[in-house]
Design a protein around this motif. Structure first.
Motif, PDB file in Angstrom:
ATOM      1  N   PRO A  83     -85.301-100.089 123.650  1.00 16.66           N
ATOM      2  CA  PRO A  83     -85.893-101.252 124.318  1.00 16.66           C
ATOM      3  C   PRO A  83     -85.302-102.547 123.766  1.00 16.66           C
ATOM      4  CG  PRO A  83     -87.590 -99.694 123.631  1.00 16.66           C
ATOM      5  CD  PRO A  83     -86.317 -99.237 122.994  1.00 16.66           C
ATOM      6  N   GLY A  84     -85.198-103.535 124.644  1.00 11.95           N
ATOM      7  CA  GLY A  84     -84.740-104.850 124.219  1.00 11.95           C
ATOM      8  C   GLY A  84     -83.250-105.047 124.188  1.00 11.95           C
ATOM      9  N   MET A  85     -82.481-104.039 124.582  1.00  9.70           N
ATOM     10  CA  MET A  85     -81.024-104.112 124.484  1.00  9.70           C
ATOM     11  C   MET A  85     -80.350-104.632 125.744  1.00  9.70           C
ATOM     12  SD  MET A  85     -80.198-103.067 121.443  1.00  9.70           S
ATOM     13  CE  MET A  85     -78.479-102.597 121.602  1.00  9.70           C
ATOM     14  N   GLU A  86     -81.034-104.519 126.896  1.00 10.98           N
ATOM     15  CA  GLU A  86     -80.405-104.844 128.169  1.00 10.98           C
ATOM     16  C   GLU A  86     -81.261-105.811 128.952  1.00 10.98           C
ATOM     17  OE1 GLU A  86     -78.699-101.998 131.291  1.00 10.98           O
ATOM     18  OE2 GLU A  86     -78.788-100.734 129.505  1.00 10.98           O
ATOM     19  N   ALA A  87     -80.590-106.701 129.665  1.00  8.39           N
ATOM     20  CA  ALA A  87     -81.275-107.588 130.610  1.00  8.39           C
ATOM     21  C   ALA A  87     -80.374-107.703 131.834  1.00  8.39           C
ATOM     22  CB  ALA A  87     -81.548-108.949 129.993  1.00  8.39           C
ATOM     23  N   THR A  96     -83.207-113.741 131.678  1.00 12.63           N
ATOM     24  CA  THR A  96     -84.484-113.050 131.825  1.00 12.63           C
ATOM     25  C   THR A  96     -84.846-112.370 130.506  1.00 12.63           C
ATOM     26  OG1 THR A  96     -83.483-110.961 132.520  1.00 12.63           O
ATOM     27  CG2 THR A  96     -83.963-112.577 134.242  1.00 12.63           C
ATOM     28  N   PRO A  97     -86.125-112.057 130.311  1.00 18.96           N
ATOM     29  CA  PRO A  97     -86.493-111.228 129.161  1.00 18.96           C
ATOM     30  C   PRO A  97     -85.831-109.851 129.274  1.00 18.96           C
ATOM     31  CG  PRO A  97     -88.431-112.243 130.172  1.00 18.96           C
ATOM     32  CD  PRO A  97     -87.294-112.449 131.111  1.00 18.96           C
ATOM     33  N   PRO A  98     -85.730-109.124 128.173  1.00 19.39           N
ATOM     34  CA  PRO A  98     -85.117-107.788 128.227  1.00 19.39           C
ATOM     35  C   PRO A  98     -85.857-106.854 129.179  1.00 19.39           C
ATOM     36  CG  PRO A  98     -85.346-108.526 125.952  1.00 19.39           C
ATOM     37  CD  PRO A  98     -86.093-109.506 126.800  1.00 19.39           C
ATOM     38  N   ASP A  99     -85.109-105.927 129.760  1.00 17.01           N
ATOM     39  CA  ASP A  99     -85.701-104.945 130.659  1.00 17.01           C
ATOM     40  C   ASP A  99     -86.649-104.022 129.901  1.00 17.01           C
ATOM     41  OD1 ASP A  99     -84.158-105.995 132.698  1.00 17.01           O
ATOM     42  OD2 ASP A  99     -82.557-104.515 132.458  1.00 17.01           O
ATOM     43  N   LEU A 100     -87.712-103.590 130.596  1.00 20.49           N
ATOM     44  CA  LEU A 100     -88.741-102.741 129.996  1.00 20.49           C
ATOM     45  C   LEU A 100     -88.372-101.269 130.183  1.00 20.49           C
ATOM     46  CD1 LEU A 100     -91.853-104.755 131.210  1.00 20.49           C
ATOM     47  CD2 LEU A 100     -91.065-104.517 128.845  1.00 20.49           C
ATOM     48  N   GLY A 197     -91.035-113.095 134.617  1.00 21.51           N
ATOM     49  CA  GLY A 197     -89.671-112.747 134.994  1.00 21.51           C
ATOM     50  C   GLY A 197     -89.158-111.460 134.382  1.00 21.51           C
ATOM     51  N   GLN A 198     -90.043-110.640 133.817  1.00 23.29           N
ATOM     52  CA  GLN A 198     -89.616-109.399 133.174  1.00 23.29           C
ATOM     53  C   GLN A 198     -89.860-108.207 134.089  1.00 23.29           C
ATOM     54  OE1 GLN A 198     -91.538-108.417 129.395  1.00 23.29           O
ATOM     55  NE2 GLN A 198     -89.576-107.677 128.618  1.00 23.29           N
ATOM     56  N   TYR A 199     -88.872-107.321 134.141  1.00 25.11           N
ATOM     57  CA  TYR A 199     -88.907-106.146 135.007  1.00 25.11           C
ATOM     58  C   TYR A 199     -88.597-104.901 134.183  1.00 25.11           C
ATOM     59  CZ  TYR A 199     -88.613-109.352 139.011  1.00 25.11           C
ATOM     60  OH  TYR A 199     -88.852-110.329 139.924  1.00 25.11           O
ATOM     61  N   ARG A 200     -88.841-103.754 134.806  1.00 27.44           N
ATOM     62  CA  ARG A 200     -88.286-102.539 134.216  1.00 27.44           C
ATOM     63  C   ARG A 200     -86.755-102.596 134.273  1.00 27.44           C
ATOM     64  NH1 ARG A 200     -93.007 -98.401 136.487  1.00 27.44           N
ATOM     65  NH2 ARG A 200     -93.970 -98.074 134.423  1.00 27.44           N
ATOM     66  N   ILE A 201     -86.229-103.078 135.383  1.00 25.55           N
ATOM     67  CA  ILE A 201     -84.820-103.482 135.467  1.00 25.55           C
ATOM     68  C   ILE A 201     -84.772-104.734 136.326  1.00 25.55           C
ATOM     69  CG2 ILE A 201     -82.480-102.912 136.174  1.00 25.55           C
ATOM     70  CD1 ILE A 201     -83.027-100.029 135.776  1.00 25.55           C
ATOM     71  N   GLY A 202     -84.173-105.791 135.795  1.00 24.92           N
ATOM     72  CA  GLY A 202     -84.108-107.043 136.522  1.00 24.92           C
ATOM     73  C   GLY A 202     -83.173-106.977 137.725  1.00 24.92           C
ATOM     74  N   ALA A 319     -71.742-108.830 130.368  1.00 26.34           N
ATOM     75  CA  ALA A 319     -72.670-109.878 130.791  1.00 26.34           C
ATOM     76  C   ALA A 319     -74.129-109.473 130.617  1.00 26.34           C
ATOM     77  CB  ALA A 319     -72.418-110.251 132.259  1.00 26.34           C
ATOM     78  N   ILE A 320     -74.433-108.155 130.656  1.00 20.97           N
ATOM     79  CA  ILE A 320     -75.840-107.744 130.611  1.00 20.97           C
ATOM     80  C   ILE A 320     -76.288-107.346 129.221  1.00 20.97           C
ATOM     81  CG2 ILE A 320     -75.765-106.965 133.005  1.00 20.97           C
ATOM     82  CD1 ILE A 320     -75.797-104.060 131.909  1.00 20.97           C
ATOM     83  N   THR A 321     -75.413-107.450 128.229  1.00 16.69           N
ATOM     84  CA  THR A 321     -75.763-107.067 126.868  1.00 16.69           C
ATOM     85  C   THR A 321     -76.519-108.184 126.193  1.00 16.69           C
ATOM     86  OG1 THR A 321     -73.772-105.681 126.738  1.00 16.69           O
ATOM     87  CG2 THR A 321     -74.852-106.256 124.662  1.00 16.69           C
ATOM     88  N   VAL A 322     -77.731-107.916 125.763  1.00 19.17           N
ATOM     89  CA  VAL A 322     -78.543-108.929 125.090  1.00 19.17           C
ATOM     90  C   VAL A 322     -77.951-109.227 123.726  1.00 19.17           C
ATOM     91  CG1 VAL A 322     -80.810-109.446 124.132  1.00 19.17           C
ATOM     92  CG2 VAL A 322     -80.630-108.252 126.316  1.00 19.17           C
ATOM     93  N   GLY A 323     -77.749-110.534 123.442  1.00 24.90           N
ATOM     94  CA  GLY A 323     -77.196-110.936 122.157  1.00 24.90           C
ATOM     95  C   GLY A 323     -75.699-110.808 122.063  1.00 24.90           C
TER      96      GLY A 323
END
Length: 323
Positions: A83-87, A96-100, A197-202, A319-323
């Protein structure tokens, strides 16, 4: 669902040839123009295979975090993406917040002997000893998905009148790169209330050619965007696989077929215990394949430059990698 822009086609009818195959091809072209999505029946996949794979994946996802972390990798890696690795919304330029979700990932293993290529596109799969059946079942499923994806590319070429020797994908997917995800969408009771703005996948589009999805329907499930209808729940049939096209195939089609824009809703308050697992196969082309967009009258735009498959996709993964 009769008014959905997403049509259902029977692969068995296409394989049989004749007038029925022509009708399938026409429906493919219409559905991809309308939404970049299809439902496909007649695919020949043993229904017990995804069921067994999903059950085994649930065994892994139920393990404690400190156990799963032994297999932790970043986006694009082979193993557990926590969790928290992808948005995925970042792919559209939206912060957006990270995907759930959490993911277990595998990929193509047909190395080409070039270290920098092999390390990125053909990295070794990692298999958890705590879920010993995962390796065999996941490999069997991805093998079937690759065969199906090659058929789907041939079908899509045929739907544009480019069958046989005219198929522009001939010779471009002999050693195609691909990635397969098992996505786990935990329940509301586990993840808590979603942030704004948080989704299971944005909202996003996929990056490659075709994506094959075996999914569980739910209140916090898949939605698809179309110009005519906006966001709507994706149609579902138990015997059908959900197919969408990615950015690379949109580009190749000269804009005729938009990449299927979609999202997975966050867990819903009226279904707080809903726990879903999706099986997803992202198909591409050979890492060095040169994609030359189709010109009008098939394509909608002229003058698009050729692109290299691997370079095109890697830019989007970054582009979708958080951080």
């Amino acid at each position: 669902m009769s008014d959905s822009p997403i049509l259902t086609v029977d692969l068995a009818q296409w394989r049989a040839g004749g007038a029925a195959a022509e009708e399938v091809c026409a429906a493919v072209d219409i559905s991809l123009q309308q939404a970049g999505f299809l439902l496909v029946t007649g695919h020949g996949i043993d229904p017990t295979l995804p069921a067994r794979l999903r059950a085994t994946a649930r065994e892994f996802f139920a393990l404690p975090g400190h156990v799963k972390s032994k297999y932790a990798v970043g986006v694009g890696g082979r193993g557990w993406i926590g969790p928290g690795m992808e948005a995925n919304g970042y792919a559209e330029g939206t912060e957006t917040p990270p995907d759930l979700k959490e993911t277990y990932n595998s990929g193509a293993q047909t190395r080409v002997g070039i270290p920098e290529v092999d390390d990125y596109w053909f990295a070794p799969d990692v298999w958890p000893v705590e879920a010993p059946a995962l390796s065999e079942l996941f490999t069997a499923w991805t093998t079937a998905m690759k065969t199906l994806s090659d058929d789907l590319l041939a079908l899509m070429a045929a739907s544009l009148g480019l069958a046989g020797d005219a198929n522009p994908f001939r010779g471009l997917a002999g050693n195609a790169t691909w990635t397969s995800n098992i996505n786990h969408y935990p329940p509301l009771t586990a993840v808590g209330d979603p942030a704004d703005g948080q989704y299971r996948i944005g909202p996003h589009t996929d990056f490659g050619t075709v994506t094959v999805l075996d999914r569980e329907p739910g209140a916090g499930g898949l939605q698809v965007y179309s110009d005519d209808g906006g966001w709507a729940d994706a149609p579902y049939a138990p015997d059908a696989l959900t197919i969408n096209i990615g950015d690379l195939l949109e580009y190749w089609s000269g804009g005729r077929w938009p990449a299927g824009r979609h999202r997975v809703l966050p867990p819903q308050p009226d279904a707080p215990e809903e726990d879903l697992v999706s099986l997803i196969f992202f198909y591409e082309l050979d890492h060095d394949a040169v994609v030359t967009p189709l010109a009008p009258p098939i394509g909608r735009e002229s003058g698009r430059a050729s692109v290299i498959s691997g370079e095109f996709i890697k830019t989007r993964l970054d582009a979708i990698t958080v951080g």
